[in-house]
Design a protein around this motif. Structure first.
Motif, PDB file in Angstrom:
ATOM      1  N   GLU A   1       0.733  -1.248  -0.084  1.00 40.46           N
ATOM      2  CA  GLU A   1      -0.105  -0.228  -0.156  1.00 40.46           C
ATOM      3  C   GLU A   1       0.682   1.423  -0.374  1.00 40.46           C
ATOM      4  O   GLU A   1       0.034   1.797  -0.927  1.00 40.46           O
TER       5      GLU A   1
ATOM      6  N   LEU B   1       0.534   4.582  -2.518  1.00 38.49           N
ATOM      7  CA  LEU B   1       0.947   5.934  -2.459  1.00 38.49           C
ATOM      8  C   LEU B   1       2.258   6.422  -2.726  1.00 38.49           C
ATOM      9  O   LEU B   1       1.802   7.649  -3.228  1.00 38.49           O
ATOM     10  N   TYR B   2       3.129   6.148  -2.822  1.00 37.50           N
ATOM     11  CA  TYR B   2       4.687   7.274  -2.790  1.00 37.50           C
ATOM     12  C   TYR B   2       5.052   6.930  -4.606  1.00 37.50           C
ATOM     13  O   TYR B   2       5.923   8.438  -4.265  1.00 37.50           O
TER      14      TYR B   2
ATOM     15  N   ARG C   1      -1.339   5.603   5.197  1.00 39.67           N
ATOM     16  CA  ARG C   1      -0.877   7.325   4.614  1.00 39.67           C
ATOM     17  C   ARG C   1       0.267   8.293   4.590  1.00 39.67           C
ATOM     18  O   ARG C   1       1.310   7.657   5.158  1.00 39.67           O
ATOM     19  N   LYS C   2      -0.176   8.839   3.584  1.00 40.36           N
ATOM     20  CA  LYS C   2       1.226  10.413   3.565  1.00 40.36           C
ATOM     21  C   LYS C   2       1.791  10.510   5.295  1.00 40.36           C
ATOM     22  O   LYS C   2       0.599  11.508   5.589  1.00 40.36           O
TER      23      LYS C   2
END
Length: 261
Positions: free
Chosen positions: A20, A24-25, A158-159
């Motif tokens: 995940e 995201l990145y 999450r960031k």
């Protein structure tokens, strides 16, 4: 500026989180390539070797040896461009979700079963027209509800750029046998905010906000201990103490810019 080496460590339960976080990145890199890239950044020759290592340890953690050269070679051979900071952020995002899973009293404001905020005006409203016992029960239930709601976000990959800064500070500190009651987690989070850090792989972290919960999570991840669960020292406070060496903290503070010293 401090040069920091972060000791990332994960187990097989963290692999889905890694997938995940990589998505995201590195949204612009193909799914198979992004995981192969991260595997090499983590010091492995292939994604398969990383997965095999995780399977072998099962619930135990493996400690990673970051290897930017392997990652850069893999990326250059395939014409992929990537940011070293994003690799750190990927691992840090996994680390934060991992800690949230393992410490059920970590929440958005800090730590503790009874330390989620219920404002004074809310408490007064809740206690209107009911007995003291009933009022206390309702306030307790509201705290429990907010604890669950707050943790939902923490358990999600999450960031979270503030966490890597907190992790950089905690990686510079050393543990001692006893709990250091001169420094709460809230004090330490300010120390994390006050300075720049250089990660040996060429990444610079400049001064930036750090939350109390990010600092607490980073301290747990770095191996520090608290007695908050045993002693229940601050049942209504989200701030807790750790076995952090004051000497190592002073060394960090001494290197801080004069306006923060």
């Amino acid at each position: 500026m401090l040069t920091i080496s972060i000791n990332y460590h994960f187990n097989c339960r963290d692999y889905p989180l890694l997938k995940e976080a990589a998505a995201l990145y590195f949204p612009g890199i193909a799914p198979t390539h992004r995981l192969e890239l991260i595997s090499r950044w983590c010091g492995f020759t292939t994604l398969a070797s990383l997965r095999n290592a995780l399977r072998r340890v099962a619930e135990s953690d493996i400690y990673l040896t970051i290897d930017p050269i392997k990652a850069r070679t893999f990326a250059d051979d395939r014409g992929i461009s990537f940011d070293a900071l994003a690799c750190h952020q990927t691992l840090a995002s996994v680390a934060f979700a991992k800690v949230a899973r393992e410490y059920p009293y970590l929440h958005g404001d800090g730590y503790g079963q009874h330390s989620t905020y219920v404002l004074d005006r809310e408490q007064k409203e809740i206690r209107k027209g009911v007995s003291a016992i009933e009022g206390s029960r309702r306030i307790f239930e509201l705290r429990e509800k907010r604890l669950v709601e707050s943790r939902e976000e923490l358990l999600t990959v999450r960031k979270n750029d503030e966490f890597i800064r907190a992790l950089a500070l905690c990686s510079a500190l050393k543990p001692i046998r006893n709990i250091n009651r001169k420094q709460t987690s809230y004090n330490l989070k300010h120390r994390a905010e006050e300075r720049n850090y250089f990660l040996a792989e060429g990444v610079t972290l400049t001064r930036q906000y750090v939350s109390n919960s990010a600092l607490i999570a980073a301290a747990f991840y770095a191996g520090f201990e608290t007695d908050a669960d045993k002693r229940n020292n601050y049942p209504s406070s989200p701030n807790i103490y750790f076995n952090v060496s004051q000497r190592s903290l002073n060394e960090v503070i001494e290197n801080a810019p004069k306006e923060y010293a």
